[in-house]
Write a protein that holds these residues in place. Structure first.
Motif, PDB file in Angstrom:
ATOM      1  N   ILE A  68      24.447  23.919  53.980  1.00 18.14           N
ATOM      2  CA  ILE A  68      23.546  22.769  54.121  1.00 18.14           C
ATOM      3  C   ILE A  68      24.215  21.534  54.700  1.00 18.14           C
ATOM      4  O   ILE A  68      23.616  20.836  55.520  1.00 18.14           O
ATOM      5  CB  ILE A  68      22.858  22.448  52.773  1.00 18.14           C
ATOM      6  N   GLY A  71      23.923  20.801  58.391  1.00 16.74           N
ATOM      7  CA  GLY A  71      22.724  20.202  58.968  1.00 16.74           C
ATOM      8  C   GLY A  71      22.956  18.808  59.517  1.00 16.74           C
ATOM      9  O   GLY A  71      22.208  18.343  60.394  1.00 16.74           O
ATOM     10  N   ASP A  72      23.996  18.123  59.014  1.00 19.29           N
ATOM     11  CA  ASP A  72      24.358  16.809  59.559  1.00 19.29           C
ATOM     12  C   ASP A  72      25.342  16.917  60.717  1.00 19.29           C
ATOM     13  O   ASP A  72      25.520  15.969  61.474  1.00 19.29           O
ATOM     14  CB  ASP A  72      24.974  15.930  58.460  1.00 19.29           C
ATOM     15  N   ARG A  76      20.267  21.476  64.024  1.00 17.88           N
ATOM     16  CA  ARG A  76      19.660  22.173  62.882  1.00 17.88           C
ATOM     17  C   ARG A  76      18.842  23.396  63.298  1.00 17.88           C
ATOM     18  O   ARG A  76      18.848  24.410  62.613  1.00 17.88           O
ATOM     19  CB  ARG A  76      18.775  21.194  62.095  1.00 17.88           C
ATOM     20  N   LEU A 119      17.398  23.016  54.456  1.00 15.36           N
ATOM     21  CA  LEU A 119      17.602  22.356  55.755  1.00 15.36           C
ATOM     22  C   LEU A 119      16.325  21.663  56.193  1.00 15.36           C
ATOM     23  O   LEU A 119      16.356  20.647  56.891  1.00 15.36           O
ATOM     24  CB  LEU A 119      18.053  23.374  56.803  1.00 15.36           C
ATOM     25  N   PRO A 122      15.610  17.755  54.208  1.00 14.80           N
ATOM     26  CA  PRO A 122      16.142  16.542  54.828  1.00 14.80           C
ATOM     27  C   PRO A 122      15.470  16.223  56.166  1.00 14.80           C
ATOM     28  O   PRO A 122      15.343  15.049  56.528  1.00 14.80           O
ATOM     29  CB  PRO A 122      17.625  16.852  55.026  1.00 14.80           C
ATOM     30  N   SER A 336      21.318  15.548  54.650  1.00 13.23           N
ATOM     31  CA  SER A 336      21.641  16.945  54.335  1.00 13.23           C
ATOM     32  C   SER A 336      22.710  17.023  53.256  1.00 13.23           C
ATOM     33  O   SER A 336      22.671  17.901  52.383  1.00 13.23           O
ATOM     34  CB  SER A 336      22.123  17.685  55.587  1.00 13.23           C
ATOM     35  N   THR A 340      22.612  18.568  49.569  1.00  7.27           N
ATOM     36  CA  THR A 340      23.593  19.563  49.148  1.00  7.27           C
ATOM     37  C   THR A 340      24.030  19.329  47.713  1.00  7.27           C
ATOM     38  O   THR A 340      24.053  20.259  46.894  1.00  7.27           O
ATOM     39  CB  THR A 340      24.825  19.520  50.070  1.00  7.27           C
TER      40      THR A 340
END
Length: 397
Positions: A68, A71-72, A76, A119, A122, A336, A340
């Motif tokens: 996760i 994702g940043d 994504r 995912l 966010p 993200s 997490t």
């Protein structure tokens, strides 16, 4: 950090993320109504079979921790499409398992890879305006919880009719369909973190260490989900005994019953316009605690179990939505990574609840199950009552 422009969140995109969240997260819960059948096929104890559920949730917690945050850092959409392929392969391995250790390993990998809903959450928070963030998160989370609950119903029915392996073949086909819809409809979003993976994971720890609102939300979520997992991990064993003597389809039907609570909780975001988040969370956690009154004192009657399951699902989902609205309000682009911390805690709580529930069933039957379920519910409520208002005053201008 410069604010990144995002595409708008359309209704069709919100529905796509809601449905796919339910379909993907369902992979983690098909096994719960089938545990008694699996124990019989592989000639293992009920406690040993219940470890499959524990490993699935531990795998999910590990996937949340390791996947996760990406994702940043990564695009994504690409991350989701690659992950869906691994979900499909893990489901196929589960369907082909011919030993309990293979099931255990496949279950861990299913949990590890089935983190796509987290995912999406966010993304929804990033794409939503302040006034509709809670309701949009609530919709996606309702899809996720509906997937959890309906998976138990579907898993029980399919297991009764075609055997437990068939549900995993069907789930693999659903992953292929989901991949196609995601490829066609999901917009790409640019990452907001440019460091390496090590610094990314360090930033996750820094958030967990320095954000008290996130810490409290994570503890509430872990205790609430542990309380729910206690009952659903052991329900099939309870229903297999007198006075019920029921099979997997009946155990799975309680997932369908619990969906009523999930649907009701879909509207909890709207209450935020009239009540504070802290008040909604307190009521939700109290509802979750009261549900155990029905589960224990009326636990040998279907009506008591039905009322208790609806209440515990409603309390869990409502508090879960408000927990996420609480920490997504923290002023940071690291959505993200915030998710997490919360979701890893949430599923560690769930896996611990499943393990403790299995041990309690072996040691003291349904009475032991209810005692530990109440304990988890009390811990979450007491922590909220002690710390929530104090933290709110600290962050208020």
């Amino acid at each position: 950090m410069e604010k990144v422009a995002h595409p708008k969140l359309s209704k069709s995109l919100l529905w796509l993320m809601t449905v796919v969240s339910g379909v993907v997260v369902a992979n983690n819960y098909y096994n719960q109504p089938l545990l008694a059948e699996i124990a019989n096929e592989f000639q293992v104890s009920e406690a040993a079979a219940s470890r499959i559920t524990v490993l699935t949730q531990l795998g999910y917690a590990c996937g949340l921790l390791m996947i996760i945050p990406l994702g940043d850092k990564l695009f994504r959409k690409r991350l989701i499409l690659v992950d869906l392929i691994f979900v499909m392969l893990a489901l196929i391995w589960m369907a082909l398992s011919d030993a309990i250790w293979m099931m255990a390993a496949a279950s861990f990998l299913i949990g590890f890879s089935s983190v796509i809903p987290q995912l999406f959450v966010p993304m929804v928070a990033d794409l939503s305006d302040e006034e509709n963030r809670s309701s949009n998160i609530g919709m996606v989370m309702s899809g996720l919880l509906m997937g959890i609950l309906l998976s138990r119903f579907i898993g029980g029915i399919v297991g009764d009719v075609w055997g437990w392996r068939s549900i995993y073949w069907g789930a693999a086909v659903m992953m292929v369909l989901s991949w196609g819809f995601i490829y066609r409809m999901l917009p790409e979003m640019k990452p907001n973190f440019k460091g390496n993976y090590g610094s990314l994971m360090k930033s996750v720890w820094d958030l967990a260490r320095t954000q008290p609102i996130l810490q409290l939300a994570a503890f509430r979520g872990a205790m609430s989900f542990a309380s729910l997992c206690v009952v659903f991990t052991t329900l099939a064993f309870h229903l297999e005994q007198p006075p019920f003597e029921a099979g997997p389809s009946v155990a799975g039907s309680f997932g369908l019953i619990g969906a009523a609570g999930a649907l009701a909780a879909a509207f909890v975001g709207r209450l935020n316009q009239h009540w504070s988040r802290n008040k909604i969370i307190a009521i939700s956690l109290f509802l979750l605690l009261i549900s155990w009154f029905f589960i224990y004192f009326l636990g040998n009657y279907y009506i008591g179990l039905v009322i208790g399951i609806v209440m515990i699902d409603l309390g869990l989902q409502a508090s879960h939505i408000m927990n996420q609205s609480d920490y997504f309000a923290i002023k940071t682009p690291a959505t993200s990574r915030l998710n997490t911390v919360y979701m890893v805690s949430y599923f560690i709580g769930g896996s611990f609840g499943s393990w403790v529930g299995g041990q309690a069933w072996s040691a003291a039957g349904w009475t032991g199950v209810c005692l530990v379920g109440v304990l988890f519910a009390v811990l979450g409520l007491v922590a909220h009552l002690l710390f929530a208002n104090r933290l709110q005053k600290k962050v208020s201008p």
